[in-house]
Design a protein around this motif. Structure first.
Motif, mmCIF file in Angstrom:
data_model
loop_
_atom_site.group_PDB
_atom_site.id
_atom_site.type_symbol
_atom_site.label_atom_id
_atom_site.label_comp_id
_atom_site.label_asym_id
_atom_site.label_seq_id
_atom_site.Cartn_x
_atom_site.Cartn_y
_atom_site.Cartn_z
ATOM 1 N N VAL A 58 -18.341 25.574 115.499
ATOM 2 C CA VAL A 58 -17.489 26.044 116.575
ATOM 3 C C VAL A 58 -17.911 25.315 117.846
ATOM 4 O O VAL A 58 -19.082 25.307 118.214
ATOM 5 C CB VAL A 58 -17.588 27.570 116.746
ATOM 6 C CG1 VAL A 58 -16.745 28.035 117.927
ATOM 7 C CG2 VAL A 58 -17.150 28.277 115.461
ATOM 8 N N ASP A 59 -16.933 24.700 118.491
ATOM 9 C CA ASP A 59 -17.184 23.855 119.656
ATOM 10 C C ASP A 59 -16.886 24.614 120.939
ATOM 11 O O ASP A 59 -15.740 24.907 121.244
ATOM 12 C CB ASP A 59 -16.302 22.607 119.569
ATOM 13 C CG ASP A 59 -16.690 21.536 120.557
ATOM 14 O OD1 ASP A 59 -17.394 21.832 121.529
ATOM 15 O OD2 ASP A 59 -16.267 20.377 120.342
ATOM 16 N N ASP A 60 -17.942 24.898 121.684
ATOM 17 C CA ASP A 60 -17.781 25.544 122.993
ATOM 18 C C ASP A 60 -18.009 24.534 124.111
ATOM 19 O O ASP A 60 -18.228 24.899 125.254
ATOM 20 C CB ASP A 60 -18.734 26.725 123.142
ATOM 21 C CG ASP A 60 -20.203 26.322 123.100
ATOM 22 O OD1 ASP A 60 -20.503 25.112 122.959
ATOM 23 O OD2 ASP A 60 -21.059 27.217 123.209
ATOM 24 N N GLY A 61 -17.958 23.254 123.754
ATOM 25 C CA GLY A 61 -18.212 22.181 124.718
ATOM 26 C C GLY A 61 -19.572 21.549 124.519
ATOM 27 O O GLY A 61 -19.835 20.452 124.980
ATOM 28 N N SER A 62 -20.454 22.266 123.815
ATOM 29 C CA SER A 62 -21.795 21.756 123.551
ATOM 30 C C SER A 62 -22.169 22.062 122.105
ATOM 31 O O SER A 62 -22.382 23.224 121.754
ATOM 32 C CB SER A 62 -22.807 22.408 124.496
ATOM 33 O OG SER A 62 -24.106 21.976 124.189
ATOM 34 N N VAL A 63 -22.213 21.015 121.276
ATOM 35 C CA VAL A 63 -22.579 21.196 119.869
ATOM 36 C C VAL A 63 -23.851 20.448 119.495
ATOM 37 O O VAL A 63 -24.310 20.534 118.361
ATOM 38 C CB VAL A 63 -21.429 20.780 118.914
ATOM 39 C CG1 VAL A 63 -20.195 21.638 119.138
ATOM 40 C CG2 VAL A 63 -21.111 19.301 119.023
ATOM 41 N N ALA A 64 -24.430 19.718 120.445
ATOM 42 C CA ALA A 64 -25.590 18.874 120.131
ATOM 43 C C ALA A 64 -26.736 19.678 119.522
ATOM 44 O O ALA A 64 -27.332 19.241 118.530
ATOM 45 C CB ALA A 64 -26.061 18.116 121.364
ATOM 46 N N ASP A 65 -27.049 20.839 120.076
ATOM 47 C CA ASP A 65 -28.154 21.629 119.524
ATOM 48 C C ASP A 65 -27.851 22.089 118.099
ATOM 49 O O ASP A 65 -28.721 22.041 117.230
ATOM 50 C CB ASP A 65 -28.463 22.838 120.415
ATOM 51 C CG ASP A 65 -29.094 22.443 121.739
ATOM 52 O OD1 ASP A 65 -29.620 21.312 121.853
ATOM 53 O OD2 ASP A 65 -29.066 23.286 122.671
ATOM 54 N N GLY A 66 -26.619 22.523 117.848
ATOM 55 C CA GLY A 66 -26.234 22.957 116.503
ATOM 56 C C GLY A 66 -26.266 21.817 115.499
ATOM 57 O O GLY A 66 -26.698 21.987 114.361
ATOM 58 N N VAL A 67 -25.813 20.651 115.924
ATOM 59 C CA VAL A 67 -25.844 19.480 115.041
ATOM 60 C C VAL A 67 -27.293 19.104 114.748
ATOM 61 O O VAL A 67 -27.667 18.865 113.595
ATOM 62 C CB VAL A 67 -25.074 18.290 115.659
ATOM 63 C CG1 VAL A 67 -25.339 17.002 114.889
ATOM 64 C CG2 VAL A 67 -23.579 18.600 115.713
ATOM 65 N N ARG A 68 -28.124 19.085 115.780
ATOM 66 C CA ARG A 68 -29.531 18.712 115.594
ATOM 67 C C ARG A 68 -30.289 19.751 114.774
ATOM 68 O O ARG A 68 -31.277 19.418 114.118
ATOM 69 C CB ARG A 68 -30.212 18.501 116.954
ATOM 70 C CG ARG A 68 -29.692 17.285 117.726
ATOM 71 C CD ARG A 68 -30.271 16.027 117.184
ATOM 72 N NE ARG A 68 -29.817 14.850 117.931
ATOM 73 C CZ ARG A 68 -30.504 13.747 117.978
ATOM 74 N NH1 ARG A 68 -31.666 13.647 117.373
ATOM 75 N NH2 ARG A 68 -30.035 12.712 118.633
ATOM 76 N N ALA A 69 -29.827 20.990 114.750
ATOM 77 C CA ALA A 69 -30.436 21.999 113.875
ATOM 78 C C ALA A 69 -30.143 21.683 112.407
ATOM 79 O O ALA A 69 -30.980 21.904 111.536
ATOM 80 C CB ALA A 69 -29.928 23.397 114.229
ATOM 81 N N LEU A 70 -28.958 21.142 112.144
ATOM 82 C CA LEU A 70 -28.576 20.765 110.777
ATOM 83 C C LEU A 70 -29.117 19.396 110.381
ATOM 84 O O LEU A 70 -29.481 19.170 109.224
ATOM 85 C CB LEU A 70 -27.047 20.752 110.648
ATOM 86 C CG LEU A 70 -26.361 22.103 110.768
ATOM 87 C CD1 LEU A 70 -24.855 21.917 110.973
ATOM 88 C CD2 LEU A 70 -26.626 22.933 109.515
#
Length: 188
Positions: A58-70
């Motif tokens: 889910v994109d709230d404008g900031s997905v970098a942390d979620g991507v880096r968690a995966l």
């Protein structure tokens, strides 16, 4: 795809529920890539999964942390379809020597104001753009995709058709991101 994606690599598609995002998912999966894709609406993550996305976000404008968690080291490639507002965050999802391909402007914002490359681009991350057409794909890849589409094995996602009288609704749906897939207006 303009990203030099190779089998076994990871691809982030920013704007995954767009028609181009769904088509890119199918192509990347055919190549053997792991696909992460974004949607602004949490209710659309199931649609992404149904189209082959391995990790819907889910994109709230900031997905970098979620991507880096995966993918702790960052994705190998990213396809930026949303546009200039999300480009810095997309760059932050990408590993050193990875490539971000800027090819869409779903946000309808066309320029990066005050662009200063040294501050804007993470060290070692490549930024490219793509504005080509189907002829840029290897013939065998394109034909395989077309054949699988013709047999119904893969789809381009839902197509929403509007009559001329419904153009105001179509425009609102487009601007507010209410629909997944392609929006088409028909005239008489």
């Amino acid at each position: 795809m303009g990203s030099d994606l190779r089998p076994g690599q990871t691809l982030l598609i920013r704007g995954g529920t767009s028609a181009l995002g769904l088509a890119a998912t199918a192509l990347a999966k055919d190549m053997g890539a792991t696909v992460l894709a974004t949607t602004r609406d949490a209710g659309r993550t199931a649609a992404l999964t149904a189209h082959g996305v391995d990790h819907p976000l889910v994109d709230d404008g900031s997905v970098a942390d979620g991507v880096r968690a995966l993918v702790p080291g960052g994705v190998d490639a990213a396809l930026e379809l949303v546009g200039t507002p999300t480009l810095p965050d997309t760059l932050a999802t990408t590993r050193v020597h990875g490539t971000v391909c800027f090819t869409g402007m779903l946000s309808n914002q066309w320029t990066v104001r005050g662009f200063y490359p040294i501050a804007y681009l993470p060290t070692g991350v490549r930024l490219t753009a793509y504005s080509g057409d189907a002829a840029d794909l290897p013939a065998a890849v394109l034909q395989g995709y077309l054949d699988r589409t013709a047999t119904g094995e893969i789809g381009l996602g839902p197509v929403h058709v509007y009559s001329l009288d419904e153009m105001a609704t179509a425009q609102r749906d487009l601007e507010e991101g209410r629909k997944v897939g392609k929006l088409v207006g028909l005239t008489a």
